[in-house]
Write an enzyme that holds these catalytic residues in place. Structure first.
Site, PDB file in Angstrom:
ATOM      1  N   LYS A   9      46.855 -66.302  46.192  1.00 15.52           N
ATOM      2  CA  LYS A   9      44.835 -67.063  46.363  1.00 15.52           C
ATOM      3  C   LYS A   9      44.625 -67.194  47.558  1.00 15.52           C
ATOM      4  CE  LYS A   9      45.094 -67.604  41.431  1.00 15.52           C
ATOM      5  NZ  LYS A   9      44.720 -68.869  40.267  1.00 15.52           N
ATOM      6  N   TYR A  49      36.938 -63.343  36.779  1.00 13.64           N
ATOM      7  CA  TYR A  49      37.268 -65.053  35.346  1.00 13.64           C
ATOM      8  C   TYR A  49      36.268 -65.140  34.123  1.00 13.64           C
ATOM      9  CZ  TYR A  49      41.006 -66.594  38.613  1.00 13.64           C
ATOM     10  OH  TYR A  49      42.307 -66.770  39.159  1.00 13.64           O
ATOM     11  N   ASN A 112      45.972 -73.244  43.074  1.00 12.73           N
ATOM     12  CA  ASN A 112      48.271 -72.795  42.982  1.00 12.73           C
ATOM     13  C   ASN A 112      47.895 -71.370  42.854  1.00 12.73           C
ATOM     14  OD1 ASN A 112      46.632 -70.553  41.256  1.00 12.73           O
ATOM     15  ND2 ASN A 112      47.257 -71.941  39.091  1.00 12.73           N
ATOM     16  N   HIS A 115      47.439 -65.491  41.119  1.00 16.36           N
ATOM     17  CA  HIS A 115      47.202 -65.636  39.829  1.00 16.36           C
ATOM     18  C   HIS A 115      47.903 -64.234  38.803  1.00 16.36           C
ATOM     19  CE1 HIS A 115      44.493 -63.466  36.320  1.00 16.36           C
ATOM     20  NE2 HIS A 115      45.068 -62.854  37.270  1.00 16.36           N
ATOM     21  N   GLU A 126      42.473 -55.583  34.104  1.00 17.61           N
ATOM     22  CA  GLU A 126      42.835 -55.831  35.568  1.00 17.61           C
ATOM     23  C   GLU A 126      43.006 -55.508  36.668  1.00 17.61           C
ATOM     24  OE1 GLU A 126      43.685 -60.948  33.985  1.00 17.61           O
ATOM     25  OE2 GLU A 126      44.545 -59.894  35.458  1.00 17.61           O
TER      26      GLU A 126
END
Ligand code: ATP
Ligand code: MG
Length: 137
Positions: A9, A49, A112, A115, A126
């Site tokens: 990320k 998302y 965080n 993913h 995905e």
């Protein structure tokens, strides 16, 4: 062998952590069989998302995912989905086990660092969102 989609990320690419995170995957026996650095638009982040669109953090999450470059990758190995989630650690870095990516690198529950797909079926969807079959070797 199983495959899973991983995203490094924007908080992690900004802090130059791509190599350290990839080392964790490789040490765990996950092979990086596809990888590219891209910048998502807010629209693309919302599409990716979409399952979270009713959650209170949806706006924050999708703005964050579009805030800088991400590295999208396909990881392959036995039980890759679960193995990757173990290496990532819990969503909230405060709850993440020592040695996991989120324990070592994540800044907050939102920012965080990584993913990972949550099931083999989701992983297939995905992976197809970002990669064509020819890009996975
Ligand atoms: P990911 O799907 O990114 O691998 P996850 O499966 O551990 O993470 P999810 O519940 O799917 O967690 O949430 C997706 C993402 O939304 C989280 O990784 C985090 O970036 C963000 N998120 C989750 N809960 C919160 C929250 N309470 N506040 C802000 N952001 C959150
Ligand atoms: Mg998830």
């Amino acid at each position: 062998t199983e495959r899973t989609l991983s995203i490094i990320k924007p908080d992690a690419t900004r802090r130059n952590l791509t190599g350290k995170i990839n080392a964790k995957f490789e040490e765990a026996g996950l092979r990086i069989v596809a990888q590219k650095r891209i910048r998502l638009s807010v629209d693309q982040a919302q599409q990716f998302y979409a399952v979270h669109k009713e959650r209170p953090f949806f706006g924050e999450l999708t703005e964050f995912m579009a805030s800088g470059p991400v590295v999208v990758q396909v990881l392959e190995g036995e039980g890759a989905v679960q193995k990757n989630r173990q290496v990532m650690g819990a969503t909230n870095p405060k709850d993440a086990a020592p040695g996991t990516i989120r324990a070592e690198f994540a800044e907050s529950v939102g920012e965080n660092s990584v993913h990972g797909s949550d099931a083999p079926e989701t992983a297939r969807e995905e992976i197809a969102f970002f990669f064509s079959g020819l890009e996975i070797v």
